[in-house]
Write a protein that holds these residues in place. Structure first.
Motif, PDB file in Angstrom:
ATOM      1  N   PRO A 252       0.783  -1.141   0.117  1.00 12.86           N
ATOM      2  CA  PRO A 252      -0.055  -0.102   0.099  1.00 12.86           C
ATOM      3  C   PRO A 252       0.738   1.190  -0.110  1.00 12.86           C
ATOM      4  O   PRO A 252       2.091   1.354   0.453  1.00 12.86           O
ATOM      5  N   GLY A 253       0.265   2.238  -0.493  1.00 11.33           N
ATOM      6  CA  GLY A 253       1.095   3.628  -0.478  1.00 11.33           C
ATOM      7  C   GLY A 253       1.121   4.388   0.953  1.00 11.33           C
ATOM      8  O   GLY A 253       0.788   3.897   1.975  1.00 11.33           O
ATOM      9  N   TRP A 254       1.707   5.277   0.735  1.00 11.03           N
ATOM     10  CA  TRP A 254       2.084   6.408   2.003  1.00 11.03           C
ATOM     11  C   TRP A 254       0.928   6.574   2.691  1.00 11.03           C
ATOM     12  O   TRP A 254       0.835   6.748   4.089  1.00 11.03           O
ATOM     13  N   ALA A 255      -0.187   6.761   2.281  1.00  8.15           N
ATOM     14  CA  ALA A 255      -1.487   7.273   2.915  1.00  8.15           C
ATOM     15  C   ALA A 255      -1.925   6.370   3.928  1.00  8.15           C
ATOM     16  O   ALA A 255      -2.336   6.739   4.985  1.00  8.15           O
ATOM     17  N   THR A 256      -1.743   5.119   3.262  1.00 11.60           N
ATOM     18  CA  THR A 256      -2.210   3.974   4.566  1.00 11.60           C
ATOM     19  C   THR A 256      -1.351   4.232   5.791  1.00 11.60           C
ATOM     20  O   THR A 256      -1.744   4.145   7.050  1.00 11.60           O
ATOM     21  N   TYR A 257       0.149   4.171   5.549  1.00 10.94           N
ATOM     22  CA  TYR A 257       0.892   4.424   6.710  1.00 10.94           C
ATOM     23  C   TYR A 257       0.697   5.542   7.403  1.00 10.94           C
ATOM     24  O   TYR A 257       0.570   5.502   8.543  1.00 10.94           O
ATOM     25  N   ALA A 258       0.415   6.781   6.794  1.00 17.07           N
ATOM     26  CA  ALA A 258       0.116   7.867   7.558  1.00 17.07           C
ATOM     27  C   ALA A 258      -1.241   7.587   8.280  1.00 17.07           C
ATOM     28  O   ALA A 258      -1.279   8.488   9.570  1.00 17.07           O
ATOM     29  N   THR A 259      -2.351   7.135   7.647  1.00 17.67           N
ATOM     30  CA  THR A 259      -3.438   6.953   8.581  1.00 17.67           C
ATOM     31  C   THR A 259      -3.194   6.074   9.695  1.00 17.67           C
ATOM     32  O   THR A 259      -3.483   6.249  10.976  1.00 17.67           O
ATOM     33  N   LEU A 260      -2.169   5.035   9.725  1.00 23.08           N
ATOM     34  CA  LEU A 260      -2.052   4.206  10.669  1.00 23.08           C
ATOM     35  C   LEU A 260      -1.192   4.659  11.662  1.00 23.08           C
ATOM     36  O   LEU A 260      -1.339   4.707  12.908  1.00 23.08           O
ATOM     37  N   MET A 261      -0.496   5.785  11.201  1.00 25.24           N
ATOM     38  CA  MET A 261       0.428   6.476  12.130  1.00 25.24           C
ATOM     39  C   MET A 261      -0.544   7.324  13.102  1.00 25.24           C
ATOM     40  O   MET A 261      -0.269   7.596  14.311  1.00 25.24           O
ATOM     41  N   ILE A 262      -1.425   7.968  12.291  1.00 21.25           N
ATOM     42  CA  ILE A 262      -2.354   8.906  13.341  1.00 21.25           C
ATOM     43  C   ILE A 262      -3.233   8.026  14.252  1.00 21.25           C
ATOM     44  O   ILE A 262      -3.213   8.420  15.353  1.00 21.25           O
ATOM     45  N   VAL A 263      -3.502   6.842  13.748  1.00 22.83           N
ATOM     46  CA  VAL A 263      -4.417   5.794  14.623  1.00 22.83           C
ATOM     47  C   VAL A 263      -3.329   5.516  15.866  1.00 22.83           C
ATOM     48  O   VAL A 263      -4.042   5.703  17.040  1.00 22.83           O
ATOM     49  N   ALA A 264      -2.103   5.491  15.748  1.00 20.66           N
ATOM     50  CA  ALA A 264      -1.319   4.765  16.763  1.00 20.66           C
ATOM     51  C   ALA A 264      -1.186   5.937  17.573  1.00 20.66           C
ATOM     52  O   ALA A 264      -1.081   5.878  18.776  1.00 20.66           O
ATOM     53  N   ALA A 265      -0.961   7.372  16.899  1.00 16.64           N
ATOM     54  CA  ALA A 265      -0.623   8.436  17.812  1.00 16.64           C
ATOM     55  C   ALA A 265      -1.981   8.655  18.699  1.00 16.64           C
ATOM     56  O   ALA A 265      -1.483   9.144  19.754  1.00 16.64           O
ATOM     57  N   ILE A 266      -3.022   8.393  18.171  1.00 16.60           N
ATOM     58  CA  ILE A 266      -4.069   8.881  19.097  1.00 16.60           C
ATOM     59  C   ILE A 266      -4.023   7.802  20.039  1.00 16.60           C
ATOM     60  O   ILE A 266      -4.378   8.144  21.539  1.00 16.60           O
ATOM     61  N   GLY A 267      -3.656   6.531  19.908  1.00 15.12           N
ATOM     62  CA  GLY A 267      -3.851   5.633  20.873  1.00 15.12           C
ATOM     63  C   GLY A 267      -2.575   5.947  21.871  1.00 15.12           C
ATOM     64  O   GLY A 267      -2.963   5.459  23.005  1.00 15.12           O
TER      65      GLY A 267
END
Lengths: 334, 297
Positions: free
Chosen positions: B29-44
């Motif tokens: 997957p592209g960078w957008a997927t990792y960016a989304t996951l990064m945001i989710v992890a940051a919220i967590g």
């Protein structure tokens, strides 16, 4: 010992022949040590579960019904038999109905956004990620924090006066929210704590369901010209139905028993009012605890426990009916 | 709706890069997927970061109009204050460790024993009894709290860790989980061979079933441990300040000092660290367990 053809009459082997079931009948009456071992041991091995469950699970459950029919206080112990008085007393109290409302309200605020978020996260994780396990772990991290700790942390974030969230709201020019003052706002705050802990967990369960969907379905949809979003709604969600139902049911049952977060919210962990000054976030279990341990009225507390069970069964039935309806609609389409 | 619990099937899906590569999904997957996951992890992760922020300042900074998002100089001091508070978090952590380890070990042992019996031995009524086990999962724990309290009172176990341990020595989930696993993971031939060699059933269990059950047992241990460590409602009712487990002690810390946020948030942080450490080492197993325990269509 038995013969080599039938080394273990008590063992489960593939497609057991009928005579294997009772190999000892008639021909060999003699009880050998090995035969006794095979006959008795299986029961011995499952015994701990049943004994412990009987003692600490089933018996207390029925005994709750007995306690509920009595005047029963912590100090005085068992009092007079009062029939259904405890039940009528509880049902006649506004605070009970308020706790039912609070519980359902917090449930709705928790379940809906959490389910959407979990679906979204699962969909993102359902890609051929680099370091996939790392991302799954990252998503799961909040799950290992104790709800009590999470509740304390979020109570601080949702502080009325100096909480970070109100500070942020003020920074962008929005009015501050009285998180512990208003009923709805407190429900939102509590739902946030619960969702924080469980969203990642549910996302992983949904992800497991997604990975069991045959990839050729996506391929077919793609050839038909379906976009990624369209594939999600027309392939993923319908195929995920059993997992979704499982997540919804476990979330519902868990939420109806919610205690830790409302107990700790708003710094009310001590001897202050239970569930807010006006009981704005007093849930059924919180009420059960208050009546039983604050007011030492165990009989009435037991009645609340039974009413809670009834509510869980009722909602379980509604869940089941909805699930069946969804399943049959699905069947009709095919 | 077919529902199957398949702990044995976990290895098939949990390895990145080894998945069935049939379609475009196998593409990275592209960078957008990792960016989304990064945001989710940051919220967590943010609430935990926030506890460090609050713990690292003094009360006057926290209660000022200028909110801060950076870590201050006072964290060591806050930790020292928590450790010397009237509420003994270290003792509570040891209590939690004792309760969680005992519970998890017992659940694993009893569940494997029962699972071995249900999966591999033949005895009258086994199917009905297994159905009974599964049915008990539907019983909510809180319905028995009042009589359980009376019982423990009667046994003079109020305020004793035993009162927390006893009701959680077995779980229906554990029995079901091990039964399902051992059905697939333990070949009948292996047991037959042991029997031919004259081994008693308990020896067969100890030397053959238990080793074979290890992956599922490890997950069951982790789940039970986490569940026990974070459990609050029942320990809160039955324990007192002298025998508190961590969540109960934390509750006491909050009720005593609830305006002293640097103190209680540091306490909350310290109480989560042991499980975080466990998670760092065993999180992979926990993730695999959740993935395997899920219901697949």
């Amino acid at each position: 010992m038995t013969t080599t053809h039938d080394p273990a009459p008590g063992l489960r082997t593939d497609a057991p022949a009928p005579e294997r079931r009772r190999p000892q009948r008639g021909s060999r009456r003699r009880v050998t040590a090995a035969g006794l071992d095979l006959r008795v041991s299986p029961y011995l091995y499952i015994a701990p579960f049943f004994i412990l469950f009987l003692l600490f699970g089933l018996a207390p459950m029925f005994y709750t019904g007995w306690v509920a029919l009595h005047d029963w206080h912590t100090i005085g112990g068992q009092g007079d038999f009062v029939g259904l008085d405890n039940f009528t007393a509880v049902l006649g109290q506004d605070v009970f109905w308020k706790s039912v409302f609070n519980t359902l309200s917090i449930f709705v605020f928790t379940a809906v956004p959490q389910l959407i978020a979990a679906m979204f996260i699962a969909a993102v994780l359902d890609a051929n990620l680099r370091a996939g396990t790392f991302w799954r772990m990252a998503v799961l991290l909040p799950y290992v924090a104790a709800p009590v700790a999470v509740a304390i942390i979020f109570s601080n974030l949702f502080g009325d006066q100096f909480g970070l969230i109100n500070n942020l709201l003020a920074t962008v020019g929005l009015p501050e929210v009285q998180w512990t003052g208003s009923s709805t706002a407190s429900h939102v705050a509590i739902s946030t704590m619960v969702s924080f802990r469980w969203t990642g967990y549910n996302a992983l369960i949904l992800l497991a369901g997604m990975q069991a969907i045959p990839r050729d379905l996506y391929e077919a949809a793609s050839i038909d010209g379906a976009t990624r979003v369209r594939r999600f709604f027309s392939v993923t969600i319908p195929m995920l139905r059993p997992t979704l139902i499982f997540v919804i049911i476990t979330t519902t049952i868990g939420n109806l028993q919610i205690f830790d977060e409302p107990r700790m919210f708003g710094g009310a962990g001590g001897n202050g009012p239970v569930g807010g000054a006006d009981g704005q976030w007093k849930t059924i279990t919180l009420y059960l605890w208050e009546v039983g341990w604050r007011h030492a009225n165990l009989g009435r507390s037991a009645a609340i426990a039974w009413l809670l069970l009834l509510l869980i069964v009722l909602i379980g039935l509604i869940n089941f009916l909805i699930a069946r309806k969804i399943a049959s609609e699905n069947g009709a389409k095919r | 709706m077919t529902t199957t619990l398949q702990p044995g099937a976990r290895r098939a899906t949990s390895r990145p890069g080894k998945r069935r590569e049939t379609f475009g999904e196998a593409r990275r997957p592209g960078w957008a997927t990792y960016a989304t996951l990064m945001i989710v992890a940051a919220i967590g992760a943010f609430p935990f970061y926030w506890t460090i922020v609050v713990g690292s300042w003094t009360n006057d900074v926290i209660y000022s109009d200028e909110p801060t998002l950076t870590v201050g100089p006072n964290l060591i001091n806050s930790i020292r204050r928590v450790l010397t508070a009237d509420i003994n978090l270290v003792a509570a952590a040891l209590n939690s460790l004792f309760v969680s380890a005992t519970t998890a070990l017992a659940v694993v042992l009893f569940s494997t024993l029962a699972g071995f019996s249900f999966a591999k031995l033949r005895f009258r009524g086994s199917n009905a009894l297994l159905v009974a086990v599964v049915a008990t999962m539907a019983v909510p724990a809180q319905i028995g709290v009042v009589p359980l309290f009376l019982l423990m009172n009667h046994l003079n176990l109020r305020g004793s860790l035993l009162a927390v341990i006893l009701p959680s020595l077995v779980t229906a989930f554990g029995v079901f989980w091990m039964t399902q696993f051992l059905r697939g993971a333990l070949p009948d031939e292996l047991i037959d061979a042991a029997r031919i060699d004259g081994a008693s059933l308990i020896k067969t269990f100890w030397h053959i079933a238990l080793p074979a059950a290890r992956p599922a047992a490890a997950m069951l241990f982790l789940f039970t441990f986490v569940g026990s460590w974070t459990n609050f409602f029942w320990p809160y009712i039955i324990l007192d300040s002298k025998s508190a487990t961590l969540p109960v002690a934390l509750q006491g810390l909050q009720s005593q000092y609830y305006t002293d946020y640097p103190l209680i948030l540091t306490g909350a942080l310290l109480s989560t660290i042991p499980l975080f450490i466990l998670f760092v080492f065993a999180g992979r197993q926990l993730v695999a367990g959740i993935m395997a325990g899920a219901i697949k269509g």
